[in-house]
Design an enzyme around this catalytic site. Structure first.
Site, PDB file in Angstrom:
ATOM      1  CE  LYS A  21      -1.759   2.517   4.613  1.00 29.19           C
ATOM      2  NZ  LYS A  21      -1.019   1.312   4.961  1.00 29.19           N
ATOM      3  CB  SER A  23      -0.966   0.026   1.185  1.00 36.50           C
ATOM      4  OG  SER A  23      -0.299   0.331   2.385  1.00 36.50           O
TER       5      SER A  23
END
Length: 296
Positions: A250, A213
């Protein structure tokens, strides 16, 4: 005062540039520079990338002790042939990825004629523009300016040189389905000693990235060095605990005074996850990713 701040202040003094001008040119806040001077915080890697581009110096320069006499006097990073070298590198990246300059301008907020203007000499690349382009293509500003032959990602360090070993204590998912776990895997990673001079050993830990991701910034199997901290600036890549026992790596973004935190993937196939309201009580920062290690 941090080594990086000392070097920045010496450069400002030597080149007769005010801190206010540096803040404007590199899109920094005056308050941030004041905090650096007081030793309350250290410039982020993103800020140093912009400052390095502004002074036409490699990022590594700011991490070593220098005297005022040792600071190199270099021509403007945007003069004459250097512009063409930079433009050619950008054009090459566009061609390789089959992306138009117009598409790039829309995605990172540049004037749609930026590349044509730079080629003709009508305008010069700013430090902020080069940082945005480097971030978009996952290369370093040093590469765009011709100071590095290989387009390594920001802070990517090939495994070679003089090291000290740190244990890899687990994996961290780059998706949203991972669980928080910290246990020794039996694997060690060799860390360049120069990094450990800026942090104490017990402030750092190593994780293996799992998932895609954060591609292409972080790849499946990459090792990341994490600085233990419970708070980071907005825009920082961090290890985050949320929903009680779920963990992910993230880019963290938020607004002061607002009741939310966004966990942003790099891969466009994944969606941003917003943590807000009561869920924020179960969300906390476990550390800041400060270096990426990738075997080539």
């Amino acid at each position: 005062m941090f080594i990086t701040t000392k070097n920045i202040l010496m450069l400002l003094e030597q080149r007769n540039i005010s801190a206010n001008k540096l803040a404007i040119e590199c899109e920094l806040s005056n308050s941030a520079i004041t905090e650096w001077k007081k030793g309350k915080s250290n410039p982020s890697t993103k800020a140093l990338e912009k400052i390095a581009a502004f002074f036409n110096l490699p990022l590594s320069y700011f991490y070593s002790e220098h005297t005022n006499a040792e600071i190199p006097i270099l021509p403007d990073a945007m003069d004459n042939g250097e512009i063409m070298t930079t433009v050619e590198k950008i054009q090459k990246l566009l061609d390789e990825r089959k992306i138009s300059a117009y598409k790039l301008s829309l995605e990172i907020g540049l004037n749609k004629t930026f590349l044509t203007d730079w080629k003709s000499g009508k305008a010069k690349p700013s430090a902020d523009a080069l940082t945005k382009i480097a971030d978009y293509f996952n290369v370093s500003v040093d590469y765009l300016l011709g100071r590095a032959e290989i387009p390594l990602p920001l802070d990517a360090i090939p495994v070679s040189g003089e090291f000290m070993s740190l244990p890899v204590i687990g994996t961290i998912t780059a998706g949203y389905d991972g669980m928080a776990q910290e246990e020794f895997t039996g694997e060690y990673l060799d860390i360049p000693r120069e990094i450990l001079t800026r942090y104490s050993r017990d402030e750092l830990y190593v994780l293996t990235v799992k998932g895609d991701s954060m591609y292409p910034e972080l790849l499946d199997g990459d090792k990341v060095l994490v600085y233990r901290t419970d708070s980071v600036d907005s825009g920082t890549v961090a290890v985050v605990l949320y929903s009680g026992d779920a963990a992910t790596v993230k880019r963290v973004e938020y607004e002061q005074g607002k009741d939310y935190v966004d966990l942003i993937p790099r891969n466009p196939e994944y969606k941003t996850k917003r943590i807000e309201g009561a869920d924020l009580e179960q969300c906390r920062i476990l550390g800041k990713v400060i270096y990426l290690f990738r075997k080539f």
